[in-house]
Design a protein around this motif. Sequence first.
Motif, PDB file in Angstrom:
ATOM      1  N   LEU A 183      11.127   5.144  -9.016  1.00  0.00           N
ATOM      2  CA  LEU A 183      10.271   4.116  -8.570  1.00  0.00           C
ATOM      3  C   LEU A 183       8.624   4.688  -8.721  1.00  0.00           C
ATOM      4  CD1 LEU A 183      12.021   2.758  -5.572  1.00  0.00           C
ATOM      5  CD2 LEU A 183      11.867   1.519  -7.895  1.00  0.00           C
ATOM      6  N   LEU A 184       7.915   3.991  -9.409  1.00  0.00           N
ATOM      7  CA  LEU A 184       6.465   4.690  -9.562  1.00  0.00           C
ATOM      8  C   LEU A 184       5.584   4.207  -8.422  1.00  0.00           C
ATOM      9  CD1 LEU A 184       5.945   3.831 -13.318  1.00  0.00           C
ATOM     10  CD2 LEU A 184       6.257   6.201 -12.373  1.00  0.00           C
ATOM     11  N   GLN A 185       5.863   5.094  -7.098  1.00  0.00           N
ATOM     12  CA  GLN A 185       5.321   4.661  -5.908  1.00  0.00           C
ATOM     13  C   GLN A 185       4.016   4.237  -5.778  1.00  0.00           C
ATOM     14  OE1 GLN A 185       8.063   4.319  -3.732  1.00  0.00           O
ATOM     15  NE2 GLN A 185       6.522   2.954  -2.713  1.00  0.00           N
ATOM     16  N   ASN A 186       3.242   5.116  -6.373  1.00  0.00           N
ATOM     17  CA  ASN A 186       1.505   4.926  -6.566  1.00  0.00           C
ATOM     18  C   ASN A 186       1.189   3.459  -7.304  1.00  0.00           C
ATOM     19  OD1 ASN A 186       1.230   7.185  -5.209  1.00  0.00           O
ATOM     20  ND2 ASN A 186       0.827   8.302  -7.141  1.00  0.00           N
ATOM     21  N   ASP A 187       1.962   3.324  -8.327  1.00  0.00           N
ATOM     22  CA  ASP A 187       1.809   2.121  -9.163  1.00  0.00           C
ATOM     23  C   ASP A 187       2.133   0.770  -8.251  1.00  0.00           C
ATOM     24  OD1 ASP A 187       1.201   3.738 -11.014  1.00  0.00           O
ATOM     25  OD2 ASP A 187       2.577   2.866 -12.527  1.00  0.00           O
ATOM     26  N   ILE A 188       3.214   1.114  -7.439  1.00  0.00           N
ATOM     27  CA  ILE A 188       3.676  -0.035  -6.819  1.00  0.00           C
ATOM     28  C   ILE A 188       2.755  -0.501  -5.656  1.00  0.00           C
ATOM     29  CG2 ILE A 188       5.694  -0.897  -5.027  1.00  0.00           C
ATOM     30  CD1 ILE A 188       7.395   0.863  -6.742  1.00  0.00           C
ATOM     31  N   ASN A 189       2.236   0.544  -4.868  1.00  0.00           N
ATOM     32  CA  ASN A 189       1.524   0.339  -3.621  1.00  0.00           C
ATOM     33  C   ASN A 189      -0.040  -0.283  -4.495  1.00  0.00           C
ATOM     34  OD1 ASN A 189       3.117   1.657  -2.313  1.00  0.00           O
ATOM     35  ND2 ASN A 189       1.931   3.369  -2.060  1.00  0.00           N
ATOM     36  N   LYS A 190      -0.310   0.261  -5.466  1.00  0.00           N
ATOM     37  CA  LYS A 190      -1.462  -0.567  -5.993  1.00  0.00           C
ATOM     38  C   LYS A 190      -1.557  -2.010  -6.312  1.00  0.00           C
ATOM     39  CE  LYS A 190      -4.840   0.335  -9.608  1.00  0.00           C
ATOM     40  NZ  LYS A 190      -4.528   0.778 -11.210  1.00  0.00           N
ATOM     41  N   TYR A 191      -0.424  -2.190  -7.123  1.00  0.00           N
ATOM     42  CA  TYR A 191       0.101  -3.701  -7.419  1.00  0.00           C
ATOM     43  C   TYR A 191       0.018  -4.228  -6.261  1.00  0.00           C
ATOM     44  CZ  TYR A 191       2.737  -7.076  -9.378  1.00  0.00           C
ATOM     45  OH  TYR A 191       3.204  -8.569  -9.814  1.00  0.00           O
ATOM     46  N   CYS A 192       0.669  -3.899  -5.082  1.00  0.00           N
ATOM     47  CA  CYS A 192       1.206  -4.766  -3.912  1.00  0.00           C
ATOM     48  C   CYS A 192      -0.281  -4.940  -3.190  1.00  0.00           C
ATOM     49  CB  CYS A 192       1.996  -3.652  -3.005  1.00  0.00           C
ATOM     50  SG  CYS A 192       2.338  -4.387  -1.457  1.00  0.00           S
ATOM     51  N   LYS A 193      -1.205  -4.109  -3.308  1.00  0.00           N
ATOM     52  CA  LYS A 193      -2.390  -4.271  -2.363  1.00  0.00           C
ATOM     53  C   LYS A 193      -3.075  -5.251  -3.360  1.00  0.00           C
ATOM     54  CE  LYS A 193      -6.016  -1.597  -0.971  1.00  0.00           C
ATOM     55  NZ  LYS A 193      -7.000  -0.613  -1.274  1.00  0.00           N
ATOM     56  N   GLU A 194      -3.441  -5.423  -4.614  1.00  0.00           N
ATOM     57  CA  GLU A 194      -3.742  -6.222  -5.304  1.00  0.00           C
ATOM     58  C   GLU A 194      -3.101  -7.720  -5.040  1.00  0.00           C
ATOM     59  OE1 GLU A 194      -4.329  -3.557  -9.333  1.00  0.00           O
ATOM     60  OE2 GLU A 194      -3.514  -5.722  -9.772  1.00  0.00           O
TER      61      GLU A 194
END
Lengths: 512, 341
Positions: free
Chosen positions: A369-380
């Motif tokens: 899982l690409l945790q950083n991408d997920i977090n960024k996307y989630c925030k958006e």
Amino acid sequence: MNIIEFKGITKKFGDFIANDKIDLTIKKGEIHCLLGENGAGKTTLMNNLFGLYNPEEGEIFLREKPCKIDNPHKAIELGLGMIHQHFMLIDRLTTTENIIVGEEPLKNGLVDMKKAREQVKQISDNYHLAVKTNEKIENISVGEQQRVEILKVLYRKAEILIFDEPTAVLTPQEVNNLFTTLRELKAGGKTIIFITHKLEETMNISDRVTVLRKGKVIGTVNTCDTSPKELARMMVGREVLLNVNKEKSDVGDNVLEVKDISLTGKHKNLLLKNINISIRKGEIVGIAGVSGNGQLELEECIAGLRKVTSGKIILDSEDITHAPTGIRRKRGLSHIPSDRLKRGLVPSYSLAKNIILGNQDSFTKNGFLLQNDINKYCKEVLEKFDVRCQSMNDTANNLSGGNQQKLVIGRELSTDPKFILAAQPTRGVDVGAIEFIHNNILEMRKQNKAILLISAELEELLSLADRILVIYEGEIVSKKNNYTKEELGLLMAGKKVPEEEKKELENRIQND
Amino acid sequence: MIKILKKYENSIYSLTAILLAFLVGAVLIHLSGFSVIKAYSTLFDGAFGSVFNLTQTFMNTIPLIFTGLAVAIGFKSGLFNIGGEGQMYLGAFTTAITAIYLGFLPGYILIPIALIMGGFAGSAWSFLPGYLKAKTGAHEVVTTIMMNYIGILTASYLLLKYFKEEGPIPQTVLIPESARLPELIEYSRLTWAIFIAVFVIIIIDIFFKRTKLGYKIQTVGENRSAAEYAGINSNKMMVLSMMISGFVAGLAGSTIVMGVLHRFITNFSPGYGFTGIAVAVLGKNKPWGVLFAAILFGALQTGGITMQLFAKIPMDLMVIIQGLVILFVAAPILIKKLLRK
């Protein structure tokens, strides 16, 4: 007499203030509505009263005496009773057993079921709460289950009854019955606190209304002195457009085609009969119907959660009739499920983990899982769809119902879908969130998505859909571009309604 | 402060449960007419008192780490794998046979092959219950329990029929030196198996926290309807998680054969597969939690034997304490009430 008085009640969860110095008085014998958006602090306030939470500050006066209620047992002893949104009943026991459990009448050390049934019968007769005293809970309707909950509270001699969003699970017919009961309870001298986010209900049933917003009391008004518009403004803090602005859109090619699908149930009964639907780019097609007429089955067939017995489903000119859900999603299906807690979310997962549900393959590299991408996307997504939360590491079950729904909708609309299957997208959410959700659905239409809107809300269908199909007992009984509310209501109630009910329905619709 | 407490909430509850179990255990020991102080001091001494005792404790801990992990992995997809014992036996048997027949290979090749073969044997054994669950809905608790008997007896049958060493004892010949796990401390039974165990813990931890497959399996366990909605094939995930679970249970057998027994013997296990269930419960199905729970149960096992030998207190009391720990862990409300006061 003021039967209950809250003075400066404050309840915090961590840094989050759920109730902020609440002052509120409830008069004896009134029906008092607590109105507010999801997450405004209505239920929290009542849980403080009922001893489920202990407030950090403030005092509660009961019958004009200060009173510390630190557990529900004490609350019940003091004559309080709460009818929860999610029923607390044991499916395998009978109605009577459920009502008396914990306070059984005894005879020679054994439960005196005969006496119990008599007592239940007596209370149910007093308040016209019809229940079969010897039927198991699993065999009775939701409306009857609610009556059992009310009887449970009355059996424990409650004087003050708290109803937490009682109409959320009821059909319009059952709502009317409930309101009759509430008026009878009031006539019998009971005090009723009614938690809701529905304006019409508030206007219909209450004597006084207190509006909460973001944990604070905005004001208390007499129902006869106010209007739905004023209440809506108090609730969300600004003018609400009760009608949506719909722009013209250019309809294009067919995106989804449902060709003649049928579905047979366990007992060889037809759940869906020869359904045909086609939806073009930039078009919203509505499915109207009283819930339980095949909408759930249709939703599940299109999403690939159930196999059709016959017929074809074509998405973007590809036959997906036998494709599993994962493939359908990759081909551009987005799905706002009618049951967000059962299907749409994993309540124990963090918001970040929930945001990739259904789209988990896009956020991985070499199986990780690409945790950083997920977090960024989630925030958006959380920001764009105004999901109010403390952090994205919160679990989804910590969100209020409306915010959970916004999370699901945000997730499903952010994947650049071709086709959006939106089932009951505003069920159980408040006015402000409804407006927000409607605008987002219209925005999708503007972006040339094809949308199937399955809804039980007439207003929603009439204001959003370009075309409406009416489903009744698993069959499309009518399709048209323009319906009046009355027409739709009648069609939804089926072709074979007895004359009397039809009239009653007509009257009700006109009164609306 | 409260936030820190919240973070370690689970650990605090588990520790309190353990403490309570020892308290109630003390009462029982006293009532049985033994000295509590003597009992617990020999218990502690037996488990941790000397380098030798410590190595004995770890020898008992290692298989429990594997079997505990196996149960925890099953739980992640919502399945209760009680078949660890059978999977372990087949793992042990397969590892022993592999090591004996491929004895010509050098250690650095033979050891991984023998381990992996043991794991696969466990997987093969857990595949069937997983498959039956997915296809027919057969309850995995029933099928894994039945597969335990079949597994243990199949291993015994194959041993007696084809692989038994000459002599009265039902065992294989010794595996070659090259297939034995190196000792960490000379003449002890503490071997490299401990590193393998910790390595597997790390892998499983990462698997569930960081990988797509781990995410999918957990989603099935947490909310199967939502998983299906998200396009996850829940049947496939259940079979997969059962197979991973069986693989790890098989490793319990492999490491016992390669590190301790150096051969396959019938009835070698004091129930590691079943104690693994308790270990997973106490460890809250978390990989690192399993490690600590396994150490506790390993220590109780080892210390219990010393207690029986030197303080003449029956080993059964240790089993009772193990039971009490699980009882209190499974009753979190009781602990919460106690802590609040």
